[in-house]
Design a protein around this motif. Structure first.
Motif, PDB file in Angstrom:
ATOM      1  N   LEU A   1       0.817  -1.203   0.000  1.00  0.00           N
ATOM      2  CA  LEU A   1       0.000   0.000   0.000  1.00  0.00           C
ATOM      3  C   LEU A   1       0.854   1.257   0.000  1.00  0.00           C
ATOM      4  CD1 LEU A   1      -2.702  -0.947   2.668  1.00  0.00           C
ATOM      5  CD2 LEU A   1      -3.000  -0.927   0.191  1.00  0.00           C
ATOM      6  N   ASN A   2       0.303   2.292  -0.603  1.00  0.00           N
ATOM      7  CA  ASN A   2       0.918   3.599  -0.597  1.00  0.00           C
ATOM      8  C   ASN A   2       0.601   4.321   0.717  1.00  0.00           C
ATOM      9  OD1 ASN A   2       2.049   6.068  -1.617  1.00  0.00           O
ATOM     10  ND2 ASN A   2      -0.052   6.739  -2.030  1.00  0.00           N
ATOM     11  N   PHE A   3       1.460   5.248   1.111  1.00  0.00           N
ATOM     12  CA  PHE A   3       1.282   5.973   2.366  1.00  0.00           C
ATOM     13  C   PHE A   3      -0.034   6.747   2.397  1.00  0.00           C
ATOM     14  CE2 PHE A   3       1.817   9.862   4.904  1.00  0.00           C
ATOM     15  CZ  PHE A   3       2.046   9.290   6.153  1.00  0.00           C
ATOM     16  N   GLY A   4      -0.473   7.287   1.252  1.00  0.00           N
ATOM     17  CA  GLY A   4      -1.716   8.051   1.225  1.00  0.00           C
ATOM     18  C   GLY A   4      -2.915   7.223   1.651  1.00  0.00           C
ATOM     19  N   THR A   5      -2.958   5.955   1.257  1.00  0.00           N
ATOM     20  CA  THR A   5      -4.040   5.067   1.663  1.00  0.00           C
ATOM     21  C   THR A   5      -4.013   4.848   3.167  1.00  0.00           C
ATOM     22  OG1 THR A   5      -3.920   3.958  -0.489  1.00  0.00           O
ATOM     23  CG2 THR A   5      -5.068   2.793   1.276  1.00  0.00           C
ATOM     24  N   TRP A   6      -2.805   4.664   3.705  1.00  0.00           N
ATOM     25  CA  TRP A   6      -2.616   4.489   5.144  1.00  0.00           C
ATOM     26  C   TRP A   6      -3.069   5.738   5.900  1.00  0.00           C
ATOM     27  CZ3 TRP A   6      -1.288   0.750   8.582  1.00  0.00           C
ATOM     28  CH2 TRP A   6      -0.725   1.115   9.801  1.00  0.00           C
ATOM     29  N   GLU A   7      -2.695   6.895   5.409  1.00  0.00           N
ATOM     30  CA  GLU A   7      -3.057   8.157   6.053  1.00  0.00           C
ATOM     31  C   GLU A   7      -4.577   8.327   6.104  1.00  0.00           C
ATOM     32  OE1 GLU A   7      -1.795  12.901   5.769  1.00  0.00           O
ATOM     33  OE2 GLU A   7      -1.622  11.606   3.993  1.00  0.00           O
ATOM     34  N   SER A   8      -5.252   8.002   5.011  1.00  0.00           N
ATOM     35  CA  SER A   8      -6.709   8.088   4.984  1.00  0.00           C
ATOM     36  C   SER A   8      -7.331   7.168   6.025  1.00  0.00           C
ATOM     37  CB  SER A   8      -7.238   7.726   3.594  1.00  0.00           C
ATOM     38  OG  SER A   8      -6.825   8.669   2.634  1.00  0.00           O
ATOM     39  N   ALA A   9      -6.777   5.959   6.158  1.00  0.00           N
ATOM     40  CA  ALA A   9      -7.303   5.006   7.129  1.00  0.00           C
ATOM     41  C   ALA A   9      -7.091   5.496   8.558  1.00  0.00           C
ATOM     42  CB  ALA A   9      -6.635   3.644   6.937  1.00  0.00           C
ATOM     43  N   VAL A  10      -5.918   6.076   8.837  1.00  0.00           N
ATOM     44  CA  VAL A  10      -5.626   6.590  10.182  1.00  0.00           C
ATOM     45  C   VAL A  10      -6.637   7.655  10.580  1.00  0.00           C
ATOM     46  CG1 VAL A  10      -3.978   7.927  11.556  1.00  0.00           C
ATOM     47  CG2 VAL A  10      -3.158   6.045  10.117  1.00  0.00           C
ATOM     48  N   TYR A  11      -6.837   8.642   9.728  1.00  0.00           N
ATOM     49  CA  TYR A  11      -7.744   9.733  10.072  1.00  0.00           C
ATOM     50  C   TYR A  11      -9.210   9.307  10.004  1.00  0.00           C
ATOM     51  CZ  TYR A  11      -3.871  13.014  10.216  1.00  0.00           C
ATOM     52  OH  TYR A  11      -2.720  13.671  10.562  1.00  0.00           O
ATOM     53  N   GLY A  12      -9.523   8.376   9.122  1.00  0.00           N
ATOM     54  CA  GLY A  12     -10.889   7.889   9.050  1.00  0.00           C
ATOM     55  C   GLY A  12     -11.302   7.186  10.328  1.00  0.00           C
ATOM     56  N   LEU A  13     -10.435   6.320  10.850  1.00  0.00           N
ATOM     57  CA  LEU A  13     -10.745   5.616  12.084  1.00  0.00           C
ATOM     58  C   LEU A  13     -10.722   6.568  13.278  1.00  0.00           C
ATOM     59  CD1 LEU A  13     -11.479   2.886  13.188  1.00  0.00           C
ATOM     60  CD2 LEU A  13      -9.050   2.366  13.464  1.00  0.00           C
ATOM     61  N   ALA A  14      -9.813   7.531  13.244  1.00  0.00           N
ATOM     62  CA  ALA A  14      -9.717   8.496  14.339  1.00  0.00           C
ATOM     63  C   ALA A  14     -11.013   9.282  14.503  1.00  0.00           C
ATOM     64  CB  ALA A  14      -8.555   9.445  14.088  1.00  0.00           C
ATOM     65  N   HIS A  15     -11.705   9.532  13.418  1.00  0.00           N
ATOM     66  CA  HIS A  15     -12.909  10.363  13.468  1.00  0.00           C
ATOM     67  C   HIS A  15     -14.172   9.565  13.152  1.00  0.00           C
ATOM     68  CE1 HIS A  15     -10.511  14.044  13.845  1.00  0.00           C
ATOM     69  NE2 HIS A  15      -9.685  13.500  12.968  1.00  0.00           N
ATOM     70  N   ALA A  16     -14.112   8.259  13.406  1.00  0.00           N
ATOM     71  CA  ALA A  16     -15.257   7.402  13.083  1.00  0.00           C
ATOM     72  C   ALA A  16     -16.509   7.794  13.853  1.00  0.00           C
ATOM     73  CB  ALA A  16     -14.901   5.945  13.370  1.00  0.00           C
ATOM     74  N   ASP A  17     -16.334   8.410  15.039  1.00  0.00           N
ATOM     75  CA  ASP A  17     -17.503   8.782  15.830  1.00  0.00           C
ATOM     76  C   ASP A  17     -18.300   9.921  15.198  1.00  0.00           C
ATOM     77  OD1 ASP A  17     -15.555  10.658  16.233  1.00  0.00           O
ATOM     78  OD2 ASP A  17     -15.659  10.669  18.425  1.00  0.00           O
ATOM     79  N   GLU A  18     -17.736  10.574  14.178  1.00  0.00           N
ATOM     80  CA  GLU A  18     -18.473  11.620  13.474  1.00  0.00           C
ATOM     81  C   GLU A  18     -19.645  11.057  12.669  1.00  0.00           C
ATOM     82  OE1 GLU A  18     -15.700  13.504  10.936  1.00  0.00           O
ATOM     83  OE2 GLU A  18     -14.498  14.377  12.542  1.00  0.00           O
ATOM     84  N   LEU A  19     -19.535   9.782  12.315  1.00  0.00           N
ATOM     85  CA  LEU A  19     -20.513   9.190  11.404  1.00  0.00           C
ATOM     86  C   LEU A  19     -21.926   9.204  11.959  1.00  0.00           C
ATOM     87  CD1 LEU A  19     -18.844   6.111   9.676  1.00  0.00           C
ATOM     88  CD2 LEU A  19     -20.029   7.996   8.571  1.00  0.00           C
ATOM     89  N   ARG A  20     -22.062   8.944  13.253  1.00  0.00           N
ATOM     90  CA  ARG A  20     -23.406   8.867  13.823  1.00  0.00           C
ATOM     91  C   ARG A  20     -24.177  10.168  13.609  1.00  0.00           C
ATOM     92  NH1 ARG A  20     -25.318   6.086  19.251  1.00  0.00           N
ATOM     93  NH2 ARG A  20     -23.912   4.559  18.327  1.00  0.00           N
ATOM     94  N   GLY A  21     -23.534  11.299  13.886  1.00  0.00           N
ATOM     95  CA  GLY A  21     -24.200  12.583  13.714  1.00  0.00           C
ATOM     96  C   GLY A  21     -24.538  12.870  12.262  1.00  0.00           C
TER      97      GLY A  21
END
Length: 429
Positions: free
Chosen positions: A186-206
Protein backbone atom coordinates in the motif's frame (compact mmCIF):
# COMPACT_ATOMS: atom_id res chain seq x y z
CA UNK A 1 -21.48 22.16 -21.28
CA UNK A 2 -19.12 24.12 -23.49
CA UNK A 3 -17.81 22.23 -26.48
CA UNK A 4 -14.23 23.34 -25.87
CA UNK A 5 -14.05 21.48 -22.58
CA UNK A 6 -11.91 18.38 -22.34
CA UNK A 7 -13.75 15.17 -21.57
CA UNK A 8 -11.66 14.35 -18.48
CA UNK A 9 -9.02 15.96 -16.27
CA UNK A 10 -7.09 13.83 -13.76
CA UNK A 11 -6.45 15.97 -10.66
CA UNK A 12 -3.64 15.00 -8.28
CA UNK A 13 -1.73 13.38 -11.11
CA UNK A 14 1.67 13.59 -9.38
CA UNK A 15 0.52 11.45 -6.43
CA UNK A 16 1.05 7.69 -6.39
CA UNK A 17 -2.51 6.78 -7.38
CA UNK A 18 -2.66 9.76 -9.72
CA UNK A 19 0.30 8.80 -11.85
CA UNK A 20 -0.95 5.24 -12.33
CA UNK A 21 -4.33 6.67 -13.26
CA UNK A 22 -2.48 8.59 -15.98
CA UNK A 23 -0.91 5.33 -17.13
CA UNK A 24 -4.28 3.54 -17.37
CA UNK A 25 -5.85 6.59 -19.04
CA UNK A 26 -3.79 5.91 -22.16
CA UNK A 27 -6.06 2.93 -22.90
CA UNK A 28 -9.25 3.61 -20.94
CA UNK A 29 -9.62 7.17 -22.26
CA UNK A 30 -8.63 6.25 -25.81
CA UNK A 31 -10.44 8.52 -28.32
CA UNK A 32 -11.36 10.98 -25.54
CA UNK A 33 -9.80 14.38 -24.87
CA UNK A 34 -8.10 14.41 -21.49
CA UNK A 35 -5.57 16.32 -19.42
CA UNK A 36 -3.88 16.29 -16.03
CA UNK A 37 -3.73 18.78 -13.17
CA UNK A 38 -1.86 19.46 -9.96
CA UNK A 39 0.26 22.08 -8.18
CA UNK A 40 3.63 21.73 -9.91
CA UNK A 41 4.08 22.02 -13.68
CA UNK A 42 7.51 20.35 -13.75
CA UNK A 43 6.29 17.35 -11.74
CA UNK A 44 3.20 17.01 -13.94
CA UNK A 45 5.38 17.09 -17.04
CA UNK A 46 7.64 14.43 -15.49
CA UNK A 47 4.60 12.18 -14.85
CA UNK A 48 3.63 12.41 -18.53
CA UNK A 49 7.19 11.52 -19.54
CA UNK A 50 7.39 8.59 -17.07
CA UNK A 51 3.98 7.15 -17.90
CA UNK A 52 4.52 7.80 -21.60
CA UNK A 53 7.69 5.72 -21.49
CA UNK A 54 5.92 2.99 -19.49
CA UNK A 55 2.99 2.85 -21.93
CA UNK A 56 5.18 3.36 -25.02
CA UNK A 57 3.11 6.39 -26.02
CA UNK A 58 4.02 10.01 -26.62
CA UNK A 59 2.04 11.97 -24.02
CA UNK A 60 3.70 15.33 -24.62
CA UNK A 61 0.50 16.65 -26.20
CA UNK A 62 -1.61 16.02 -23.06
CA UNK A 63 -2.69 19.39 -21.59
CA UNK A 64 -1.41 20.36 -18.14
CA UNK A 65 -3.40 22.53 -15.72
CA UNK A 66 -2.25 24.06 -12.45
CA UNK A 67 -4.61 23.79 -9.50
CA UNK A 68 -4.13 23.78 -5.74
CA UNK A 69 -6.60 22.67 -3.07
CA UNK A 70 -5.67 25.81 -1.12
CA UNK A 71 -6.58 28.06 -4.06
CA UNK A 72 -10.31 27.82 -4.71
CA UNK A 73 -10.13 30.03 -7.78
CA UNK A 74 -7.67 27.61 -9.39
CA UNK A 75 -9.95 24.67 -8.59
CA UNK A 76 -12.91 26.39 -10.22
CA UNK A 77 -10.87 27.28 -13.29
CA UNK A 78 -9.70 23.66 -13.58
CA UNK A 79 -13.23 22.30 -13.19
CA UNK A 80 -14.49 24.62 -15.94
CA UNK A 81 -12.02 23.03 -18.37
CA UNK A 82 -13.52 19.52 -18.38
CA UNK A 83 -16.77 17.56 -18.36
CA UNK A 84 -15.66 15.03 -15.71
CA UNK A 85 -13.02 15.62 -13.06
CA UNK A 86 -11.21 12.49 -11.86
CA UNK A 87 -9.99 13.39 -8.37
CA UNK A 88 -7.09 11.35 -6.95
CA UNK A 89 -5.97 13.98 -4.38
CA UNK A 90 -6.58 12.56 -0.89
CA UNK A 91 -7.04 12.19 2.00
CA UNK A 92 -10.43 13.47 0.92
CA UNK A 93 -11.53 14.49 4.41
CA UNK A 94 -8.88 17.23 4.15
CA UNK A 95 -8.80 18.01 0.43
CA UNK A 96 -12.00 16.71 -1.14
CA UNK A 97 -14.78 19.14 -0.28
CA UNK A 98 -13.31 22.19 -2.01
CA UNK A 99 -12.90 20.16 -5.20
CA UNK A 100 -16.48 18.88 -5.03
CA UNK A 101 -17.75 22.42 -4.47
CA UNK A 102 -15.75 23.73 -7.44
CA UNK A 103 -17.10 20.98 -9.70
CA UNK A 104 -20.72 21.66 -8.78
CA UNK A 105 -20.20 25.39 -9.33
CA UNK A 106 -18.64 24.69 -12.74
CA UNK A 107 -21.29 22.14 -13.78
CA UNK A 108 -18.63 19.40 -13.94
CA UNK A 109 -19.12 15.78 -12.87
CA UNK A 110 -16.78 14.47 -10.15
CA UNK A 111 -15.51 10.95 -9.37
CA UNK A 112 -12.97 9.84 -6.78
CA UNK A 113 -11.62 6.76 -4.99
CA UNK A 114 -12.40 7.74 -1.43
CA UNK A 115 -12.86 4.95 1.09
CA UNK A 116 -13.72 7.43 3.84
CA UNK A 117 -17.37 7.10 4.97
CA UNK A 118 -17.35 10.42 6.86
CA UNK A 119 -16.29 12.32 3.75
CA UNK A 120 -18.64 10.49 1.39
CA UNK A 121 -21.72 10.77 3.55
CA UNK A 122 -20.99 14.37 4.50
CA UNK A 123 -20.73 15.28 0.81
CA UNK A 124 -24.12 13.65 0.22
CA UNK A 125 -25.60 15.52 3.18
CA UNK A 126 -24.24 18.92 2.16
CA UNK A 127 -24.23 18.83 -1.65
CA UNK A 128 -26.76 16.30 -2.98
CA UNK A 129 -29.56 18.79 -3.63
CA UNK A 130 -27.27 21.41 -5.13
CA UNK A 131 -25.59 18.85 -7.37
CA UNK A 132 -29.01 17.65 -8.54
CA UNK A 133 -30.08 21.20 -9.34
CA UNK A 134 -26.86 21.78 -11.30
CA UNK A 135 -27.14 18.48 -13.19
CA UNK A 136 -23.85 17.24 -11.74
CA UNK A 137 -23.00 13.68 -10.64
CA UNK A 138 -20.64 13.34 -7.68
CA UNK A 139 -19.66 9.69 -7.17
CA UNK A 140 -17.13 8.48 -4.62
CA UNK A 141 -15.75 4.99 -3.82
CA UNK A 142 -15.04 4.38 -7.52
CA UNK A 143 -12.06 2.05 -6.99
CA UNK A 144 -11.10 -1.13 -5.23
CA UNK A 145 -12.66 -2.33 -3.03
CA UNK A 146 -16.08 -0.67 -3.12
CA UNK A 147 -16.63 -1.13 -6.87
CA UNK A 148 -16.34 -4.95 -6.58
CA UNK A 149 -18.72 -4.96 -3.61
CA UNK A 150 -21.32 -2.44 -4.81
CA UNK A 151 -21.31 -3.37 -8.49
CA UNK A 152 -20.94 -7.01 -7.47
CA UNK A 153 -24.33 -6.81 -5.77
CA UNK A 154 -25.75 -5.15 -8.90
CA UNK A 155 -24.38 -8.14 -10.85
CA UNK A 156 -25.85 -10.55 -8.29
CA UNK A 157 -29.33 -9.06 -8.55
CA UNK A 158 -29.26 -9.07 -12.35
CA UNK A 159 -28.46 -12.80 -12.34
CA UNK A 160 -30.39 -14.03 -9.32
CA UNK A 161 -33.76 -14.56 -11.05
CA UNK A 162 -35.61 -13.92 -7.85
CA UNK A 163 -35.41 -11.72 -4.74
CA UNK A 164 -32.13 -11.39 -2.85
CA UNK A 165 -32.36 -11.21 0.93
CA UNK A 166 -28.68 -11.01 1.83
CA UNK A 167 -25.14 -11.04 0.49
CA UNK A 168 -21.91 -11.93 2.29
CA UNK A 169 -18.60 -10.95 0.67
CA UNK A 170 -15.26 -12.67 1.27
CA UNK A 171 -12.24 -10.69 0.05
CA UNK A 172 -8.93 -12.39 -0.74
CA UNK A 173 -5.79 -10.69 -2.03
CA UNK A 174 -2.20 -11.70 -2.56
CA UNK A 175 0.59 -12.13 -5.06
CA UNK A 176 0.63 -14.64 -7.88
CA UNK A 177 3.56 -16.71 -6.63
CA UNK A 178 1.83 -17.13 -3.27
CA UNK A 179 4.68 -15.65 -1.27
CA UNK A 180 3.93 -13.81 1.94
CA UNK A 181 6.61 -11.22 1.31
CA UNK A 182 7.35 -9.09 -1.69
CA UNK A 183 7.52 -5.70 -0.02
CA UNK A 184 4.91 -3.06 0.68
CA UNK A 185 1.42 -3.46 -0.75
CA UNK A 186 0.00 0.00 0.00
CA UNK A 187 0.92 3.60 -0.60
CA UNK A 188 1.28 5.97 2.37
CA UNK A 189 -1.72 8.05 1.22
CA UNK A 190 -4.04 5.07 1.66
CA UNK A 191 -2.62 4.49 5.14
CA UNK A 192 -3.06 8.16 6.05
CA UNK A 193 -6.71 8.09 4.98
CA UNK A 194 -7.30 5.01 7.13
CA UNK A 195 -5.63 6.59 10.18
CA UNK A 196 -7.74 9.73 10.07
CA UNK A 197 -10.89 7.89 9.05
CA UNK A 198 -10.75 5.62 12.08
CA UNK A 199 -9.72 8.50 14.34
CA UNK A 200 -12.91 10.36 13.47
CA UNK A 201 -15.26 7.40 13.08
CA UNK A 202 -17.50 8.78 15.83
CA UNK A 203 -18.47 11.62 13.47
CA UNK A 204 -20.51 9.19 11.40
CA UNK A 205 -23.41 8.87 13.82
CA UNK A 206 -24.20 12.58 13.71
CA UNK A 207 -23.86 12.74 9.94
CA UNK A 208 -26.13 9.74 9.44
CA UNK A 209 -28.79 11.04 11.81
CA UNK A 210 -29.10 14.11 9.59
CA UNK A 211 -28.64 12.30 6.27
CA UNK A 212 -31.02 9.42 7.07
CA UNK A 213 -33.50 10.71 9.70
CA UNK A 214 -35.76 7.69 9.09
CA UNK A 215 -34.49 4.15 9.54
CA UNK A 216 -35.10 1.51 6.90
CA UNK A 217 -37.72 -1.05 7.94
CA UNK A 218 -36.38 -4.42 9.05
CA UNK A 219 -36.58 -7.26 6.55
CA UNK A 220 -36.57 -10.87 7.67
CA UNK A 221 -34.69 -13.08 8.08
CA UNK A 222 -32.07 -10.65 9.43
CA UNK A 223 -28.54 -11.46 8.26
CA UNK A 224 -26.52 -12.36 11.36
CA UNK A 225 -22.88 -11.47 11.92
CA UNK A 226 -20.38 -14.31 11.78
CA UNK A 227 -17.99 -14.87 14.74
CA UNK A 228 -15.08 -12.45 15.11
CA UNK A 229 -12.70 -15.05 13.65
CA UNK A 230 -14.05 -18.06 11.74
CA UNK A 231 -13.25 -20.48 8.95
CA UNK A 232 -15.48 -19.87 5.96
CA UNK A 233 -16.72 -22.92 4.06
CA UNK A 234 -17.44 -20.62 1.11
CA UNK A 235 -13.75 -19.86 0.45
CA UNK A 236 -12.07 -22.37 2.82
CA UNK A 237 -10.16 -19.55 4.51
CA UNK A 238 -9.99 -18.02 7.97
CA UNK A 239 -11.93 -14.75 8.01
CA UNK A 240 -12.27 -11.53 9.96
CA UNK A 241 -14.82 -8.72 9.58
CA UNK A 242 -13.69 -6.41 6.79
CA UNK A 243 -12.91 -2.97 8.29
CA UNK A 244 -13.27 -0.96 5.08
CA UNK A 245 -16.15 1.12 3.75
CA UNK A 246 -17.78 -1.59 1.61
CA UNK A 247 -20.83 -2.11 3.79
CA UNK A 248 -21.51 1.60 4.28
CA UNK A 249 -21.25 2.19 0.52
CA UNK A 250 -23.47 -0.77 -0.34
CA UNK A 251 -26.13 0.18 2.20
CA UNK A 252 -26.29 3.74 0.82
CA UNK A 253 -26.95 2.27 -2.64
CA UNK A 254 -29.56 -0.11 -1.27
CA UNK A 255 -31.31 2.68 0.61
CA UNK A 256 -31.46 4.82 -2.53
CA UNK A 257 -32.89 1.97 -4.61
CA UNK A 258 -35.46 1.21 -1.89
CA UNK A 259 -36.58 4.82 -1.51
CA UNK A 260 -36.62 5.76 -5.19
CA UNK A 261 -37.33 2.48 -7.02
CA UNK A 262 -39.24 0.52 -4.36
CA UNK A 263 -36.71 -2.32 -4.44
CA UNK A 264 -36.33 -4.56 -1.39
CA UNK A 265 -32.89 -3.65 0.07
CA UNK A 266 -30.22 -6.33 0.21
CA UNK A 267 -28.65 -6.96 3.62
CA UNK A 268 -24.86 -7.24 3.50
CA UNK A 269 -21.87 -8.16 5.66
CA UNK A 270 -18.25 -8.05 4.49
CA UNK A 271 -15.31 -10.23 5.51
CA UNK A 272 -11.65 -10.51 4.60
CA UNK A 273 -10.02 -13.94 4.19
CA UNK A 274 -6.57 -15.20 5.22
CA UNK A 275 -4.74 -18.46 4.49
CA UNK A 276 -4.31 -19.53 8.15
CA UNK A 277 -5.39 -18.92 11.72
CA UNK A 278 -1.94 -17.50 12.48
CA UNK A 279 -2.20 -14.93 9.70
CA UNK A 280 -5.71 -13.89 10.73
CA UNK A 281 -4.78 -13.56 14.41
CA UNK A 282 -1.68 -11.51 13.54
CA UNK A 283 -3.77 -9.13 11.42
CA UNK A 284 -6.35 -8.87 14.20
CA UNK A 285 -3.59 -7.88 16.66
CA UNK A 286 -2.20 -5.27 14.25
CA UNK A 287 -5.72 -3.93 13.71
CA UNK A 288 -6.32 -3.66 17.46
CA UNK A 289 -3.10 -1.70 17.95
CA UNK A 290 -3.94 0.48 14.94
CA UNK A 291 -7.40 1.21 16.30
CA UNK A 292 -6.15 2.13 19.76
CA UNK A 293 -3.36 4.39 18.50
CA UNK A 294 -5.59 6.18 15.99
CA UNK A 295 -7.78 7.52 18.82
CA UNK A 296 -5.03 9.76 20.22
CA UNK A 297 -2.89 12.43 18.59
CA UNK A 298 0.31 10.87 19.96
CA UNK A 299 -0.74 7.50 18.54
CA UNK A 300 -1.64 8.97 15.16
CA UNK A 301 1.74 10.68 15.00
CA UNK A 302 3.42 7.31 15.59
CA UNK A 303 1.29 5.56 12.95
CA UNK A 304 2.10 8.25 10.37
CA UNK A 305 5.79 8.46 11.26
CA UNK A 306 6.42 4.69 11.21
CA UNK A 307 3.88 3.22 8.76
CA UNK A 308 6.09 0.28 7.81
CA UNK A 309 6.52 -0.86 11.42
CA UNK A 310 2.85 -0.56 12.41
CA UNK A 311 1.62 -2.22 9.22
CA UNK A 312 4.02 -5.15 9.37
CA UNK A 313 5.82 -3.89 6.28
CA UNK A 314 2.66 -3.56 4.18
CA UNK A 315 2.86 0.25 3.81
CA UNK A 316 5.68 2.39 2.39
CA UNK A 317 5.89 6.12 1.74
CA UNK A 318 6.98 5.53 -1.85
CA UNK A 319 4.31 2.87 -2.41
CA UNK A 320 4.62 -0.73 -3.56
CA UNK A 321 7.18 -1.74 -6.16
CA UNK A 322 6.28 -2.28 -9.81
CA UNK A 323 7.08 -5.97 -9.36
CA UNK A 324 4.74 -6.30 -6.40
CA UNK A 325 1.91 -4.52 -8.17
CA UNK A 326 2.26 -6.58 -11.35
CA UNK A 327 2.01 -9.83 -9.37
CA UNK A 328 -0.83 -8.83 -7.06
CA UNK A 329 -4.48 -9.87 -7.44
CA UNK A 330 -7.80 -9.89 -5.63
CA UNK A 331 -10.84 -12.15 -5.50
CA UNK A 332 -14.13 -11.21 -3.88
CA UNK A 333 -16.46 -14.17 -3.47
CA UNK A 334 -20.09 -13.25 -2.86
CA UNK A 335 -22.75 -15.53 -1.41
CA UNK A 336 -26.29 -14.35 -2.13
CA UNK A 337 -29.32 -15.94 -0.48
CA UNK A 338 -32.98 -15.29 -1.26
CA UNK A 339 -36.13 -16.60 -2.90
CA UNK A 340 -36.80 -17.76 -6.49
CA UNK A 341 -38.83 -15.61 -8.87
CA UNK A 342 -41.90 -17.82 -8.37
CA UNK A 343 -42.08 -16.66 -4.73
CA UNK A 344 -41.84 -12.90 -5.40
CA UNK A 345 -44.16 -10.81 -3.23
CA UNK A 346 -46.40 -7.97 -4.36
CA UNK A 347 -44.79 -5.03 -2.53
CA UNK A 348 -41.17 -4.46 -1.54
CA UNK A 349 -42.24 -3.98 2.10
CA UNK A 350 -44.03 -7.35 2.26
CA UNK A 351 -42.36 -10.00 4.43
CA UNK A 352 -41.68 -13.61 3.46
CA UNK A 353 -43.00 -16.31 5.75
CA UNK A 354 -40.79 -19.08 4.31
CA UNK A 355 -37.00 -19.13 4.77
CA UNK A 356 -34.76 -18.30 1.77
CA UNK A 357 -34.43 -21.27 -0.57
CA UNK A 358 -32.15 -20.02 -3.36
CA UNK A 359 -28.38 -19.38 -3.39
CA UNK A 360 -26.11 -17.71 -5.94
CA UNK A 361 -22.30 -17.66 -5.68
CA UNK A 362 -20.46 -14.93 -7.60
CA UNK A 363 -16.83 -13.91 -7.92
CA UNK A 364 -15.37 -10.52 -8.81
CA UNK A 365 -11.64 -10.63 -9.51
CA UNK A 366 -8.82 -8.66 -11.03
CA UNK A 367 -5.10 -7.82 -11.00
CA UNK A 368 -3.23 -5.15 -9.04
CA UNK A 369 -6.21 -4.07 -6.93
CA UNK A 370 -4.70 -0.97 -5.36
CA UNK A 371 -3.22 0.79 -8.37
CA UNK A 372 -4.35 -1.11 -11.48
CA UNK A 373 -7.95 -2.20 -11.02
CA UNK A 374 -8.63 0.90 -8.92
CA UNK A 375 -7.38 3.27 -11.60
CA UNK A 376 -9.23 1.45 -14.38
CA UNK A 377 -12.45 1.46 -12.34
CA UNK A 378 -12.11 5.17 -11.56
CA UNK A 379 -11.60 6.07 -15.20
CA UNK A 380 -14.37 3.70 -16.31
CA UNK A 381 -16.86 5.53 -14.10
CA UNK A 382 -15.87 8.78 -15.81
CA UNK A 383 -16.33 7.20 -19.24
CA UNK A 384 -19.73 5.82 -18.21
CA UNK A 385 -20.94 9.24 -17.04
CA UNK A 386 -19.87 10.73 -20.37
CA UNK A 387 -21.60 8.07 -22.42
CA UNK A 388 -24.59 6.95 -20.36
CA UNK A 389 -25.72 9.75 -18.07
CA UNK A 390 -29.24 9.23 -19.41
CA UNK A 391 -29.26 5.82 -17.69
CA UNK A 392 -28.19 7.27 -14.36
CA UNK A 393 -30.64 8.33 -11.63
CA UNK A 394 -32.32 11.73 -11.46
CA UNK A 395 -30.52 14.61 -13.19
CA UNK A 396 -27.53 14.53 -10.86
CA UNK A 397 -26.66 14.31 -7.18
CA UNK A 398 -24.18 12.71 -4.79
CA UNK A 399 -24.25 8.92 -5.13
CA UNK A 400 -22.43 5.72 -4.25
CA UNK A 401 -21.43 3.75 -7.37
CA UNK A 402 -24.08 1.01 -7.11
CA UNK A 403 -26.93 3.52 -7.13
CA UNK A 404 -25.27 5.68 -9.79
CA UNK A 405 -24.38 2.95 -12.29
CA UNK A 406 -26.88 0.12 -11.67
CA UNK A 407 -28.59 0.60 -15.06
CA UNK A 408 -25.47 1.40 -17.09
CA UNK A 409 -22.94 -0.87 -18.80
CA UNK A 410 -20.16 -0.10 -16.28
CA UNK A 411 -19.62 -3.79 -15.54
CA UNK A 412 -19.02 -4.49 -19.26
CA UNK A 413 -16.67 -1.50 -19.42
CA UNK A 414 -14.67 -2.86 -16.46
CA UNK A 415 -14.37 -6.26 -18.12
CA UNK A 416 -12.92 -4.79 -21.35
CA UNK A 417 -9.58 -3.71 -19.88
CA UNK A 418 -6.42 -5.63 -19.05
CA UNK A 419 -6.32 -4.25 -15.51
CA UNK A 420 -10.09 -4.21 -15.11
CA UNK A 421 -12.36 -6.61 -13.24
CA UNK A 422 -14.08 -9.86 -14.13
CA UNK A 423 -17.58 -10.69 -12.88
CA UNK A 424 -18.58 -14.36 -13.02
CA UNK A 425 -21.15 -16.80 -11.63
CA UNK A 426 -19.68 -19.68 -9.63
CA UNK A 427 -22.84 -21.58 -8.64
CA UNK A 428 -26.59 -21.07 -8.96
CA UNK A 429 -28.83 -23.26 -6.79
Amino acid sequence: MAEDRLDVIIFGATGFTGKYTVYEAVKVLDNLRWGIAGRNHDKLKAVLEEMGTKSKKDLSHIPIFLADVNDEASLLEMAKRCRVLVNTAGPYRFYGEKVVNACIEAGTHHVDVSGEPQYMENMQLKYNERARQRGVYVVSACGFDSIPADLGIVFVEKNFDGVVNSVETFLQSGVEDGSAGGGAALNFGTWESAVYGLAHADELRGIRQKLFPERLPKFYPILKHRPLIFRSSEVNKVCLPFPGSDRSVVMRSQRYLYEHEKKRPVQMHAYVAFPSWIAAIAVALFATIFGLLSKFKFGRDLLLKYPGFFSGGMVARDGPSESRMERSFFKMTMKAVGWPKSEKLGECTDQYTDPPSKTLMVKVSGPNPGYGATCVALLSTAVTILRESSKMPSTGGVFPPGAAFAKTSLISELEKHEHGMKFEILANK
